[in-house]
Design a protein around this motif. Structure first.
Motif, mmCIF file in Angstrom:
data_model
loop_
_atom_site.group_PDB
_atom_site.id
_atom_site.type_symbol
_atom_site.label_atom_id
_atom_site.label_comp_id
_atom_site.label_asym_id
_atom_site.label_seq_id
_atom_site.Cartn_x
_atom_site.Cartn_y
_atom_site.Cartn_z
ATOM 1 N N THR A 145 0.667 -0.987 0.129
ATOM 2 C CA THR A 145 -0.050 -0.153 -0.040
ATOM 3 C C THR A 145 0.694 1.250 0.020
ATOM 4 O OG1 THR A 145 -0.001 0.337 2.270
ATOM 5 C CG2 THR A 145 -1.827 -1.375 1.293
ATOM 6 N N ASN B 2 1.633 -2.990 4.920
ATOM 7 C CA ASN B 2 0.700 -1.783 5.096
ATOM 8 C C ASN B 2 2.120 -0.690 5.321
ATOM 9 O OD1 ASN B 2 -1.999 -2.966 5.267
ATOM 10 N ND2 ASN B 2 -1.128 -4.038 6.946
ATOM 11 N N CYS C 10 -10.074 -1.199 0.337
ATOM 12 C CA CYS C 10 -9.285 -2.574 0.754
ATOM 13 C C CYS C 10 -9.642 -3.598 0.074
ATOM 14 C CB CYS C 10 -9.259 -2.468 2.081
ATOM 15 S SG CYS C 10 -8.500 -1.033 3.115
ATOM 16 N N MET D 91 -6.831 -3.777 5.350
ATOM 17 C CA MET D 91 -6.305 -4.494 4.528
ATOM 18 C C MET D 91 -6.044 -5.711 4.729
ATOM 19 S SD MET D 91 -5.756 -2.909 1.613
ATOM 20 C CE MET D 91 -4.799 -4.164 1.139
ATOM 21 N N ASN E 88 0.051 -0.060 -5.148
ATOM 22 C CA ASN E 88 -1.347 0.943 -4.863
ATOM 23 C C ASN E 88 -1.066 2.294 -4.550
ATOM 24 O OD1 ASN E 88 -2.260 1.857 -1.646
ATOM 25 N ND2 ASN E 88 -3.934 1.554 -3.218
ATOM 26 N N VAL F 104 -6.799 3.148 1.504
ATOM 27 C CA VAL F 104 -6.747 2.099 2.642
ATOM 28 C C VAL F 104 -7.959 2.740 3.815
ATOM 29 C CG1 VAL F 104 -4.605 1.185 1.913
ATOM 30 C CG2 VAL F 104 -4.865 3.023 4.028
ATOM 31 N N GLY G 63 -6.759 1.589 8.389
ATOM 32 C CA GLY G 63 -6.505 1.095 6.973
ATOM 33 C C GLY G 63 -5.716 -0.183 6.976
#
Length: 262
Positions: free
Chosen positions: A11, A89, A70, A124, A35, A64, A120
């Protein structure tokens, strides 16, 4: 090529540390979902750099902080390759505020920071966990900060959010075992465009030189320094490790009070 044919989601990987992690994972043979929220141009540039390593990669736009995004990011990987092996993450946000000024932050500031940095990451993990369990072996790496251990950083809200992320790492390492390992990397200073954009080139250089002068290893961290630690937790020799927080800060944390927990 220790991650050959694995599938990794990173992410916030259009620029900076996230981009460095995506490239490092690709060098180890992993296919990568890149992402981004708004930085489409930079994300496409990172996509090309990842593909230049000889692996397949795709873009997945999404915030996110939004659960639907997500789940869509996770599904993008599954639709393309049928699996998810690694989740990094990395997406994060902050608000700069003097720690001593209790009027500098509002409840909304806290909510916005926690929405990305904590909720977030949780969302995820929730979106990816069923697919990791189906594969039978997954790794989650939460990019935290020494701020979450030492209480320093850009603001009280940021430090508190990273402390919460560290605690969540412990909770989920227990509950998602044995199929999924959950660990955290806690960087100190990282020399990225984020610092120079925020403070300007002159101030950035001053901060960088200060890090070189004050850290035990006499180094200012780079995205590549941290990316190596992330890839370690992704699967390079870390199969026996879960629930760990690794401080990757050139020893900066040694200048604080003794740390009884990490």
């Amino acid at each position: 090529m220790t991650l050959k044919d694995k599938v990794s989601i990173v992410t916030g990987s259009a620029t900076g540390l996230g981009a460095a992690v995506a490239i490092k994972l690709a060098e180890r043979g992993s296919r990568v979902v890149i992402n981004y929220t708004k930085s489409e141009k930079e994300a496409k540039e990172t996509l090309e750099m990842v593909k230049s390593k000889g692996v397949d990669a795709i873009l997945a736009q999404g915030d996110v902080g939004e659960d639907a995004d997500c789940r869509r990011i996770a599904q993008t990987a599954v639709d393309k390759w049928g699996r998810i092996d690694v989740l990094v993450n990395n997406a994060g946000t902050t608000q700069f505020a003097n720690h001593a000024d209790l009027e500098a932050l509002t409840a909304e500031d806290f909510f916005c920071i926690y929405k990305v940095n904590v909720v977030g990451a949780y969302q995820m993990i929730r979106a990816c966990a069923p697919h990791m369990k189906k594969v039978g072996k997954g790794s989650v790496v939460n990019v935290s900060s020494i701020a979450g251990v030492t209480g320093v950083g850009s603001s009280v809200a940021y430090a508190a959010s990273k402390g919460a992320l560290n605690t969540m790492t412990l909770s989920l390492a227990r509950s998602l075992a044995p199929e999924i390992r959950v660990n955290a990397v806690c960087p100190g200073f990282i020399g990225t465009r984020w610092f120079s954009d925020r403070f300007g080139e002159m101030q950035y250089e001053k901060i960088r030189k200060q890090q070189e002068a004050t850290t035990p290893l006499a180094r200012a961290g780079t995205p590549e320094d941290i990316a190596v630690s992330v890839v370690f937790f992704a699967g390079e020799g870390s199969d026996h490790i879960t629930g760990e927080t690794l401080m990757t800060d050139a020893g900066m944390h040694l200048g604080f009070a003794p740390l009884k927990a990490r």
